[in-house]
Design an enzyme around this catalytic site. Structure first.
Site, PDB file in Angstrom:
ATOM      1  N   SER A   1      67.594 109.896  -2.902  1.00  0.00           N
ATOM      2  CA  SER A   1      67.474 110.851  -1.795  1.00  0.00           C
ATOM      3  C   SER A   1      66.427 110.313  -0.829  1.00  0.00           C
ATOM      4  O   SER A   1      65.599 109.471  -1.209  1.00  0.00           O
ATOM      5  CB  SER A   1      67.002 112.198  -2.357  1.00  0.00           C
ATOM      6  OG  SER A   1      66.572 113.064  -1.320  1.00  0.00           O
TER       7      SER A   1
ATOM      8  N   TYR B   1      61.787 117.736  -7.751  1.00  0.00           N
ATOM      9  CA  TYR B   1      62.854 116.950  -7.116  1.00  0.00           C
ATOM     10  C   TYR B   1      62.299 115.636  -6.555  1.00  0.00           C
ATOM     11  O   TYR B   1      62.848 114.561  -6.771  1.00  0.00           O
ATOM     12  CB  TYR B   1      63.499 117.791  -6.014  1.00  0.00           C
ATOM     13  CG  TYR B   1      64.751 117.190  -5.418  1.00  0.00           C
ATOM     14  CD1 TYR B   1      65.998 117.407  -5.999  1.00  0.00           C
ATOM     15  CD2 TYR B   1      64.705 116.411  -4.260  1.00  0.00           C
ATOM     16  CE1 TYR B   1      67.159 116.869  -5.448  1.00  0.00           C
ATOM     17  CE2 TYR B   1      65.848 115.870  -3.710  1.00  0.00           C
ATOM     18  CZ  TYR B   1      67.074 116.103  -4.299  1.00  0.00           C
ATOM     19  OH  TYR B   1      68.212 115.566  -3.750  1.00  0.00           O
TER      20      TYR B   1
END
Ligand code: NAD
Length: 258
Positions: A140, A153
């Protein structure tokens, strides 16, 4: 374009969103595909049958919970090994560090990071034996940079980028590459689910969260698409990418250039 004919690809977390987009792109390039999720619903099997029919390749669905080490490893065995492994399964949770539930931290680290380690560990020996392999990790923009309220995350995705480099170094010179794709915001169910939390956290309406919180970091002002991420994965599996390994490819509309 059938450059992946005869290759078997396993894509974790591929019954929706980016994983499904990558599975579609690999099937379109001629690969046989193993779809995965933990749901084992009739729709999952129907998805596989439909993809097989449209692309003329073998597509199967295997249920496995990517939060469990033994299920990650047995997914690879049950599939009969793979030439292409796409570590994509992921979840999200948004809260301040001091309010972040421990079980959410553990689940995000397990699904978003440790599953990539377990699946890679189980897949590599088969790739070494064939002298060809591709590991594509879906990291990401949050594997390269941070945002508040996403501690687990961001930690997991930075971990995936580190794992990508180590996998690449261990496999270098053996016909196997490992890279991480780092998407910015792609409008998929994981992003849809974040919108209510972000609305609450920032006290904003939906449109304002999309414009001022999410896409504010994405200079293009546009979401990336699952087709674009799928296209990058197919490229990383092509001969043109033989010497691309241990690196990240951003698909983020300029986010990490800021
Ligand atoms: P999504 O919710 O559509 O897909 C997540 C997938 O993971 C689903 O197929 C789901 O079934 C699967 N999954 C979740 N928990 C699982 C478990 N325990 N076992 C097996 N499968 C499980 O979301 P998405 O946006 O397509 O996310 C896919 C990946 O892309 C994730 O790793 C996510 O972090 C990453 N990503 C997404 C974006 C974005 O903006 N959408 C941006 C950057 C990175």
């Amino acid at each position: 374009m059938t450059h992946l004919k005869g290759r078997r690809a396993i894509v974790t977390g591929s019954n929706s969103g980016i994983g499904l987009g990558i599975a579609e792109a690999l099937a379109a390039a001629g690969a046989d595909v193993v779809l995965n999720s933990f749901t084992d619903a009739a729709e999952d099997h129907a998805l596989a049958a439909d993809m097989a029919k449209r692309h003329g390749v073998a597509v199967t669905y295997i249920q496995a919970d990517m939060s469990k080490a033994d299920q990650c490893r047995s997914l690879i065995e049950r599939a009969g090994g793979c030439d292409i492994l796409v570590n994509n399964a992921g979840i999200q949770y948004v809260a301040k560090i001091e309010e972040f539930p421990v079980e959410k931290w553990d689940a995000i680290i397990a699904i978003n990071m440790s599953s990539a380690f377990h699946c890679t560990a189980a897949a590599l020996s088969g790739m070494y034996a064939k002298g060809w392999g591709r590991v594509v990790n879906v990291a990401s923009a949050h594997g390269l940079t941070a945002s508040p309220f996403k501690s687990a995350y961001v930690a997991a995705k930075h971990g995936v980028v580190g794992l990508t480099k180590v996998t690449a170094l261990e496999a270098a010179g053996k016909g196997i590459t490992c890279n991480a794709i780092c998407p910015g915001y792609v409008l998929t169910p994981i992003v849809e689910k974040q919108i209510p939390d972000q609305m609450k956290t920032h006290n904003m309406d939906r449109e304002t969260v999309i414009k001022e919180v999410m896409l504010a970091r994405q200079p293009s002002g546009e979401f990336a698409t699952t087709e674009q991420v799928g296209g990058i994965a197919a490229f990383l599996c092509s001969a043109a990418a033989d010497q691309i390994t241990g690196t990240t490819i951003s698909v983020d509309g300029g986010w990490t250039a800021l």
